[in-house]
Design a protein around this motif. Structure first.
Motif, PDB file in Angstrom:
ATOM      1  N   THR A   8       0.836  -1.206   0.000  1.00 50.67           N
ATOM      2  CA  THR A   8       0.000   0.000   0.000  1.00 50.67           C
ATOM      3  C   THR A   8       0.867   1.251   0.000  1.00 50.67           C
ATOM      4  N   ARG A   9       1.932   1.244   0.783  1.00 51.26           N
ATOM      5  CA  ARG A   9       2.807   2.410   0.835  1.00 51.26           C
ATOM      6  C   ARG A   9       3.508   2.625  -0.498  1.00 51.26           C
ATOM      7  N   ASP A  15       2.148   6.080  -7.235  1.00 52.71           N
ATOM      8  CA  ASP A  15       0.950   6.501  -7.961  1.00 52.71           C
ATOM      9  C   ASP A  15       0.580   7.949  -7.678  1.00 52.71           C
ATOM     10  N   LYS A  16       1.022   8.502  -6.567  1.00 57.65           N
ATOM     11  CA  LYS A  16       0.632   9.860  -6.196  1.00 57.65           C
ATOM     12  C   LYS A  16       1.817  10.822  -6.151  1.00 57.65           C
ATOM     13  N   THR A  17       2.896  10.416  -5.472  1.00 52.73           N
ATOM     14  CA  THR A  17       3.984  11.336  -5.180  1.00 52.73           C
ATOM     15  C   THR A  17       5.038  11.406  -6.282  1.00 52.73           C
ATOM     16  N   ALA A  18       5.404  10.264  -6.838  1.00 50.91           N
ATOM     17  CA  ALA A  18       6.606  10.206  -7.673  1.00 50.91           C
ATOM     18  C   ALA A  18       6.337   9.935  -9.147  1.00 50.91           C
ATOM     19  N   ASP A  87       1.809  -3.579 -12.610  1.00 48.87           N
ATOM     20  CA  ASP A  87       2.417  -2.656 -11.659  1.00 48.87           C
ATOM     21  C   ASP A  87       1.358  -2.216 -10.664  1.00 48.87           C
ATOM     22  N   ILE A  88       1.786  -1.962  -9.435  1.00 54.15           N
ATOM     23  CA  ILE A  88       0.854  -1.548  -8.398  1.00 54.15           C
ATOM     24  C   ILE A  88       0.324  -0.140  -8.646  1.00 54.15           C
ATOM     25  N   GLY A 113      -2.145  -3.642 -10.365  1.00 52.93           N
ATOM     26  CA  GLY A 113      -2.463  -4.438  -9.186  1.00 52.93           C
ATOM     27  C   GLY A 113      -1.253  -5.177  -8.671  1.00 52.93           C
ATOM     28  N   ASP A 114      -1.511  -6.200  -7.873  1.00 50.50           N
ATOM     29  CA  ASP A 114      -0.472  -6.970  -7.198  1.00 50.50           C
ATOM     30  C   ASP A 114       0.145  -7.986  -8.159  1.00 50.50           C
ATOM     31  N   MET A 115       1.460  -8.025  -8.211  1.00 54.30           N
ATOM     32  CA  MET A 115       2.159  -8.976  -9.071  1.00 54.30           C
ATOM     33  C   MET A 115       1.882 -10.430  -8.685  1.00 54.30           C
TER      34      MET A 115
END
Length: 226
Positions: A8-9, A15-18, A87-88, A113-115
């Motif tokens: 989640t982190r 997805d948001k910061t980088a 990719d997440i 999603g989750d690999m």
């Protein structure tokens, strides 16, 4: 920190910061000298990982686990592979989709999603470049065992090596946590990771490949073979 909490982190960060940072880093756009060393290191690592697979991948189904902005995906598809690129971060997946040449689009299935999602199916090989570097050895071992159970070939992946520099950075990060910083890479030794993999009842053999060091980019390739 558990696998799910770390996942989640990582998702939030990429997805948001980088997103814009990674979009620039993985393009031909001018970047700082520090980021240029990271770009060169990532290019070298990608080529090392690709060298572990045949040049002709026609008929092979390959998982690009943590595809990011799609550089590995494009090269696998150009070799003729049928690629499942996951990719997440939905934002990074969208960039990868835009960058994929139209002539290769029929060879790639993108997923956000989750690999480890079992719905992704079975594979001939799995590549996971810098997508497991934030996890503890037990979580990496379980992830590899899960993927190996659905792979008939090899898994090539990377970890942060257990060097004095990275260990110092890791302990500093634990002492001075900040909610807005990137997820912390966890350094690993090949021997300890191999023991964790055996403890997770993983099949095959886990062995180190080569380390790539380029300025601020330090990463160690490893593989699991049947």
């Amino acid at each position: 920190m558990s696998y799910d909490r770390t996942l989640t982190r990582v998702e939030t960060y990429f997805d948001k910061t980088a997103t814009r940072t990674w979009e620039a880093l993985t393009s031909d756009a001018p970047v700082s000298k520090i980021r240029e060393t990271v770009r060169r290191g990532r290019d070298a690592m990608r080529q090392q990982m690709l060298s572990r697979l045949p040049n002709d991948l026609r008929g092979a189904r390959i998982l690009d686990a943590g595809c990011g902005t799609g550089a590995m995906t494009t090269e696998l598809a150009a070799r003729g592979a049928d690629v499942v690129a996951v990719d997440i971060s939905p934002s990074l997946v969208a960039i990868a989709q835009r960058r994929l040449p139209e002539t290769l689009a029929h060879r790639v299935a993108f997923h956000a999603g989750d690999m480890l999602d079992e719905r992704l199916g079975r594979f001939d090989h799995v590549l996971a470049m810098d997508s497991l570097i934030y996890y503890r050895d037990a979580d990496i071992a379980r992830s590899l065992a899960t993927l190996m159970a659905r792979s008939s070939g090899r898994i090539v992946f990377t970890v942060a090596p257990r060097t004095p520099l990275l260990m110092g950075m890791w302990y500093a990060g634990k002492l001075f946590p900040r909610s807005d910083r990137s997820p912390t890479m966890i350094p690993h030794s090949p021997a300890r990771l191999a023991r964790a993999y055996a403890h997770a009842n993983g099949t095959g053999t886990l062995a180190p490949l080569e380390r790539v060091t380029s300025g601020f980019y330090i990463s160690h390739a490893m593989e699991v073979t049947a």
